[in-house]
Write a protein that holds these residues in place. Structure first.
Motif: not given
Length: 308
Positions: A295-308
């Motif tokens: 869970v993050v404040r906004e969506h800085p992570v796009k599909h296919g990028e690392a969660k870590g």
């Protein structure tokens, strides 16, 4: 003979996360259900030990709901929970002290020590770590209801301040603090405080990189009856929508509030991870895909990028 073209691929992938998170603070909250089973508790401690061995700086917070329920049953004390939070009378508070700062706390410390972690036990009362005031009666609206009702939670503490000096003192000597969710009032009173709330407040005060909740389920679910409906990535907006739709019930409601507090308070990300699935915490930290919900404040992570 190597059994694959690159038998060390997983190690190389994990190494980039070790480098990224070295010396960063991770707050790990262990739910009471995870701690009840000795094998599950031991497995969680072994994962925390590996984080510590990689120079990640863990701080552990634990709950104890199931153990406290069992003790209340044995003592013929009423068990009342509203919106996932326990109503705490004076006798229930005494039982909470016995569980949270007693047997459960000691067993967790022993398992961490056995895993090689130099753990030191604290509660929020120690050195004024968690200062709180008695929660006044509050209006609570349960999922599916249109009208709320006033609820007096009894001897429950709302956190007023966090003084991290004792935690930092221990960490400077390479100890791992393990904190029970009891808080202290300015007048010497002791309060029961939700462990999720304590973990979030500590994570914010310590400027933690990550806050982990080890829970019974795989993570945040679209359908609580379907473990395959895992939400791997969510934002504060997503949490608000799930709550408005009544999808967050029971103990997940205080977790949602805790996650919101942590993220607004500057914590990098919050993770819901299974405490019963083997090595789920390590998979969440050291792989691209992860194992639970980030869970993050906004969506800085796009599909296919690392969660870590």
């Amino acid at each position: 003979m190597p059994l694959s073209p690159d038998p060390y691929a997983a190690l190389r992938n994990a190494a980039k996360y070790v480098k990224q998170f070295r010396s960063k603070t991770f707050v790990v909250k262990l739910g009471g259900a995870v701690l009840t089973d000795p094998r599950t508790r031991k497995a969680a401690c072994e994962q925390i030990a590996l984080l510590w061995a990689f120079s990640i700086r863990p701080v552990v917070v634990h709950g104890g709901g199931p153990e406290l329920d069992s003790l209340c049953d044995a003592l013929h004390l009423p068990i009342e929970k509203v919106a996932g939070r326990r109503v705490t009378s004076a006798p229930v508070l005494d039982a909470a002290k016995m569980v949270l700062a007693g047997k459960l706390h000691t067993d967790l410390l022993a398992d961490l020590q056995a895993a090689g972690v130099p753990a030191v036990g604290l509660s929020g009362v120690d050195a004024g770590l968690i200062k709180a005031r008695k929660r006044p009666p509050v209006l609570v609206t349960e999922p599916g209801e249109t009208q709320g009702r006033m609820v007096d939670y009894g001897l429950v503490g709302d956190i007023e301040s966090v003084d991290t000096r004792v935690v930092e003192h221990l960490r400077s000597a390479d100890y791992v603090p393990v904190i029970a969710p009891l808080s202290g009032g300015q007048d010497g009173a002791v309060y029961n405080t939700n462990a999720d709330t304590v973990a979030a407040a500590l994570a914010a005060a310590l400027h933690a990189e990550k806050l982990f909740f080890l829970v019974e389920v795989p993570g945040l679910l679209k359908d609580v009856s379907d473990p395959s409906s895992l939400i791997s990535l969510a934002t504060l907006s997503d949490l608000a929508s799930l709550e408005a739709e009544g999808r967050l019930t029971g103990g997940m409601r205080p977790k949602a509030h805790a996650m919101r507090h942590a993220l607004v308070g500057g914590v990098g990300s919050v993770h819901l991870v299974s405490g019963k699935q083997s090595d789920a915490l390590l998979e969440e930290v050291f792989t691209n895909e992860g194992s639970g919900t980030m869970v993050v404040r906004e969506h800085p992570v796009k599909h296919g990028e690392a969660k870590g």
